[in-house]
Design a protein around this motif. Sequence first.
Motif: not given
Length: 597
Positions: A547-565
Amino acid sequence: MFTQFIYFIISLLVYSTYQKPEIYLFSDQMVIILFNLLFCIFIAVTRHSFTCLEKDILRSRQSYHYDNSDSLASRLIILGLLFYTLDIYGLNIKKFLDNIPLLQSIPTLTALCFLALFFVYISIVYYWEYNVYSLLHPDSPSRLEYIISNLSFSLPMLLPWFFISLFGDIIHFLPESSFKEFLNTSIGENVQFIFLLLIIAFLAPKFVKKLWGCQPLPDGLYRDRIDATCRKAGVQYANILYWPIFGGKMITAGVMGLTKKFRYILVTKALIETLSLVEIESVIAHEIGHVKKRHLIKYFAAVLMFSFSIMNFIKYGMYFFYTTLGPDQMNIASVIFTCCMILFFIAYFRGLFGYFMRNFEREADIYAYQMMGTAEPLITSFKKITFFSGRPATQPNWHHYSIAQRIEYLERCENDHSWIYHHDRKVKRSMIAYVLGICLLIGISFQLPEYSENRLFLMHAEEILQAAIEKDPKNPELYDLLGDTSLLNKKYQTAIYAFTRSLHFLPDNPEILNNLAWLYATCEQEHLRNPEKALILAQKAATLQKSHYILDTLAEAYYVNGYFEQAIELAEKVLTMELKNPKHYQEQLEKFKRALL
C-alpha cells in the motif's frame, strides 16, 4: 424575558454535555412509557398550579398576584428543565435519534430537536399561564400570540449558537486540506468563532425583524416625531418598526443593530396609543442613549471576550470531572459538570452581566434626561407603564432597576447633577475591572492544557482499553487499538509496548508492523527512536502489503538510516499510485531530495 435566555442556555448545556452510557437502564418500550408519563405529570402539575392561582385571583384582585404569577411560571419552567434533564440523562431518549443518518451527519439538527422538546415544556407553562395573564390584563392578546411572543423574544439570542454550530458541521464536509486542518486547531476555532460572531452581530437584526413580524411604522405624526428625535441626537437608522410583541399591547420600545445600515428603532402599538408625544420622545431618547453610550457594542464585546476566555476552561473542566470519576462514571461526571456550569452561567448572567444591564439602563435614563432637558416626561412614562401593566413600581428585576428606583435616581440627578458624574465614573470603573478580569482569565486559560472533545474521547478510550486488556491479556486487537490510541495521545512508550505485544500474537500483520516502524522512525521523543528496527519492520510490512502508506513508511525508514537514494526511488513510486492526499507524499520526496544534496 431575559431569564428565558438563561433557560435556553441551560437546556443546551444539558444536551451538549450528555454522554452515552455503556448500559441503558430501561428498554425502548419502557422509555416511551416513562417519557409520556413524565410529560403528563408535568402538564397536570402546571395546570393545577395555575388553576389554583387563577381561583385566588378571582377571590382577591391584588397587585401581588403579578409577582405570584411570574414566580410560579419560573418555578414551573425550572421543573420543566428538570423533566427535560431526566428525559436526556435518565431515559437516554437521544438513542432514538442516533441511528438517523441525517442527524448523525449534522449534529446541530439533533440539538434543535432537543431544544424543540424544551420549547414544548415551556410552551405548556405559557399555555396555562395565559389564563392568569388574561385575568390580570383584560385587553390581552390571544393565547397563541402570548405563547409565540414569549418564545420568539428569546429566539434571536440563540442565533449565534445556531450559526456557529452549523458552521462547525459544515467544516466536517469540507475536503481534507491545510485550511480545514487550521480550522480544527485551537487558534482556528477561535478565529472562526470571532469571525462568525461578527457577521451575526451585524446581520442578525435583518433576521430578527422578520422573526418578530415587525412592520414599518406608517408615515405620519408619530414617525416624524421619532425621526426628529433621532436626527436631533445624530443617530441614523435603517427603519422605524412596529414591534408586535404580545400583540403590540405591551408599552415598550427598543433598538437593535450595531451600525446604521442594520439599526432599527422598535415601538409597540400600545406605546404609541398610551404615551403623549413628548413622552414618546423621551422613551426614544432613552433608546438613543443605548446607541450613543455604545451599549450594544459593549454587550457584544463582553459576550465575545467572555466566550473566548471560557472555552478552554470548559474543555479542561470536562476533562477534570471525567478523569477524576473515571470512564465507568462518565454519565455521573456529565451531570456534575453540567450542574457546575449551570450555576456558573446563572451567577455570571444574573450577577455580573445583570449588573451591567441595570447600570446601562440607568445610563440610558440619564442620557434621555440630558437630551430632553428634564426628567419629567420619562418619569411620567414610567408611571403610565406601571399603571397599565398592573405591576408594582417596586417589583425587583435582575436586568433592570425597579421603576421606583429609576424614578428616584432621575429625581436625584435633577436635584444634584453630581449623581450623573458618580454614575458615569461607576460604569467606567466597572468596565475597566471587567476587561482586566477577562484578560486575566484569558491569560490563565492559555496556561491550561488543551483538551478537545476528541482528546477526551481518546483518553477515556485508553483507560477502557487498559481495563479490557486486564480481562483479556492475549487479545492482539486490544493491544493494536491501545497502540493507536496511545500514539494519538502522544504516549509513545505505551504505544511501542502495545504494538510490540500485538506483534507477539500477530507477527505478520502489515498494519501493526507499519505503525511500529513509523513510530520508531519519526517519534517526537528522540530517545525512543530506533532507525534500524524501523527499517526491519518496514521492509517486512512492505513484503506483505504494498500500500502507498506502507511504502511511504519504508521510504522514511530508508531516509532516517541514510539511504537517501532508495528513499527517493520509493517516494517517486508512491506518487504514481492513486492518492487522496498527494501533498504529503510530494513533501516527503522533496525532503528526501534535499537530504541527498
